[in-house]
Scaffold this motif. Structure first.
Motif, short mmCIF file in Angstrom:
data_model
loop_
_atom_site.label_atom_id
_atom_site.label_comp_id
_atom_site.label_asym_id
_atom_site.label_seq_id
_atom_site.Cartn_x
_atom_site.Cartn_y
_atom_site.Cartn_z
N ALA A 86 -5.64 34.75 20.91
CA ALA A 86 -5.26 36.00 21.56
C ALA A 86 -4.33 35.72 22.74
O ALA A 86 -4.58 34.81 23.53
N PRO A 87 -3.23 36.47 22.87
CA PRO A 87 -2.38 36.32 24.05
C PRO A 87 -3.17 36.64 25.31
O PRO A 87 -4.12 37.42 25.29
N VAL A 91 -1.52 43.39 24.39
CA VAL A 91 -0.57 43.69 23.33
C VAL A 91 -0.48 45.21 23.22
O VAL A 91 -1.49 45.89 23.03
N LEU A 123 -7.26 42.77 16.05
CA LEU A 123 -6.72 42.09 17.23
C LEU A 123 -7.76 42.02 18.34
O LEU A 123 -7.90 40.99 19.02
N GLN A 124 -8.52 43.09 18.52
CA GLN A 124 -9.58 43.08 19.53
C GLN A 124 -10.66 42.07 19.18
O GLN A 124 -11.24 41.44 20.06
N CYS A 128 -7.97 39.99 21.82
CA CYS A 128 -6.78 40.63 22.37
C CYS A 128 -7.16 41.87 23.17
O CYS A 128 -8.05 42.63 22.78
N LYS A 129 -6.45 42.08 24.24
CA LYS A 129 -6.50 43.35 24.95
C LYS A 129 -5.41 44.23 24.32
O LYS A 129 -4.23 43.91 24.43
N VAL A 130 -5.82 45.29 23.66
CA VAL A 130 -4.90 46.10 22.87
C VAL A 130 -4.72 47.48 23.48
O VAL A 130 -5.70 48.14 23.86
N ALA A 376 0.15 37.75 16.71
CA ALA A 376 -0.51 37.61 18.00
C ALA A 376 -0.76 36.15 18.34
O ALA A 376 -0.63 35.72 19.51
N THR A 377 -1.14 35.36 17.35
CA THR A 377 -1.39 33.94 17.57
C THR A 377 -0.12 33.23 18.03
O THR A 377 -0.16 32.37 18.92
N ALA A 380 0.37 33.92 21.63
CA ALA A 380 -0.56 33.14 22.44
C ALA A 380 -0.07 31.69 22.59
O ALA A 380 -0.15 31.11 23.67
#
Length: 384
Positions: A86-87, A91, A123-124, A128-130, A376-377, A380
């Motif tokens: 996750a970044p 995102v 993603l979550q 990830c914070k989406v 997303a990866t 990151a």
């Protein structure tokens, strides 16, 4: 027969039946060829089988507990064997033309439809914070950009973020970054997915044949748009610098459409259609330079052949004849912007979640959820 003997007899029968069909095995669960959605379905079937085995007294409790723990972590699109990352910054998912965030009554969640359903949740699941944005579905580009800027200021004030945009959403983001910068947020990266950076020749066909998206009409009605101002002050489009006509052919040739056809099509016209023509995008690109502090990346979708029954068959043929390989709406050349990350084999709408496409994800289908997890990866790994 006593109840105890009946239970023993039933367990023996279940044991022989389940053994015959190989219920206890987990073959295929880790197949490298299975999509993310297919692997989740495989694990769900295995969970059901394990539950039957446990009830029949043929499986240890700790095994079932371990499987349940895995399934709680699993989500459609999340393949546990893959090391997704996750970044560190949020995102922001930005929709395209006719898009939205969620439709339906808030009081009845079961009736709601989510544009990014499955993708946002997956993603979550990997940490990830989406943030899911929403702008006018068919509003003018400058209006959509203004709404996106206000949304980001309210939802992500003081934060750095990574913008991920599908289709026209990529143009919205570029407009914001270059023409509507804000001190309330900072954009780390913009990743566009099948965005028509150089316009779509299908929209040119709609303009010429149906009278939709007339550039001159757009300029008259959206005079505060930076592109409209540019065209008005220069009296031509960038590629027509030598024309003697105060307004280029690109702005007047659209009158070829039959008046009756234009009248019938006019109720469905919208400002966004003009924004997606190749002429508008050429002018937009000329006055919208990239921000050197933002990392720009892009993906394209390509379909070599399309069934005559496919919704995008007609548009795919038009774009193929005029621009070459495409996804049914956007050509490969038009989708490239910044660092080109490559192509995926699907049409324009298959980049949306399976639920949005109205079909069940098949083993041979495009894994849109896995695609965004990989995207997303990559963010990151770049430190975003």
């Amino acid at each position: 027969m006593s109840l105890a003997n009946f239970a023993v007899h039933l367990r023996q029968k279940l044991s022989s039946v389940l053994s015959a069909v190989g219920v206890g095995s987990a073959s295929g669960a880790g197949s490298s060829n299975a999509t993310a959605g297919a692997q989740l379905q495989q694990r769900q079937r295995q969970k059901n089988k394990e539950a039957v085995l446990l009830w029949a007294g043929l499986q240890q409790t700790d095994t079932t507990a371990a499987l349940n723990a895995e399934l709680r972590r699993a989500h459609i699109g999340l393949v546990t064997k893959t090391n997704y990352k996750a970044p560190k910054d949020p995102v922001v998912l930005c929709h395209g033309l006719f898009g939205f965030d969620v439709l339906g009554p808030e009081a009845v969640p079961g009736l709601q439809v989510h544009y990014w359903k499955g993708i946002a949740n997956a993603l979550q699941d990997i940490g990830c914070k989406v943030v899911v944005s929403r702008v006018g579905t068919v509003a003018a580009l400058k209006t959509r950009a203004q709404e996106l800027r206000s949304f980001l200021e309210n939802k992500a004030e003081g934060r750095a973020m990574n913008l991920v945009a599908h289709s026209m959403g990529g143009l919205d983001c570029r407009y914001v970054i270059t023409h509507l910068p804000s001190s309330k947020f900072r954009v780390n990266s913009l990743t566009t997915v099948a965005t028509p950076h150089r316009g779509s020749s299908f929209m040119d066909w709609c303009r010429d044949s149906l009278g939709l998206g007339l550039l001159q009409d757009y300029i008259n009605k959206q005079s505060d748009d930076v592109v409209a101002k540019h065209l008005t002050s220069h009296h031509h489009l960038p590629q027509d610098t030598n024309t003697a006509n105060p307004l280029s052919d690109a702005m007047t040739r659209t009158l070829r459409a039959h008046p009756l056809i234009r009248a019938l099509a006019s109720p469905i016209d919208s400002p966004a259609f003009a924004n997606l023509t190749k002429d508008y995008c050429a002018a937009f690109n000329e006055i919208t330079p990239d921000d050197p502090s933002v990392h720009y990346a892009s993906y394209a979708a390509v379909v070599s052949q399309m069934s005559p029954l496919a919704p995008l068959y007609f548009s795919h043929r038009i774009v193929s004849e005029r621009e070459g390989v495409n996804d049914g709406l956007v050509s490969l050349a038009s989708a490239k912007w910044g660092e080109f990350m490559g192509t995926v084999s699907c049409d324009h709408w298959q980049l949306l979640p399976p639920k949005m496409r109205g079909v069940v994800l098949r083993k041979s289908g495009f894994d849109s959820i896995g695609f965004y997890l990989n995207l997303a990866t990559d963010l990151a790994e770049r430190g975003y």
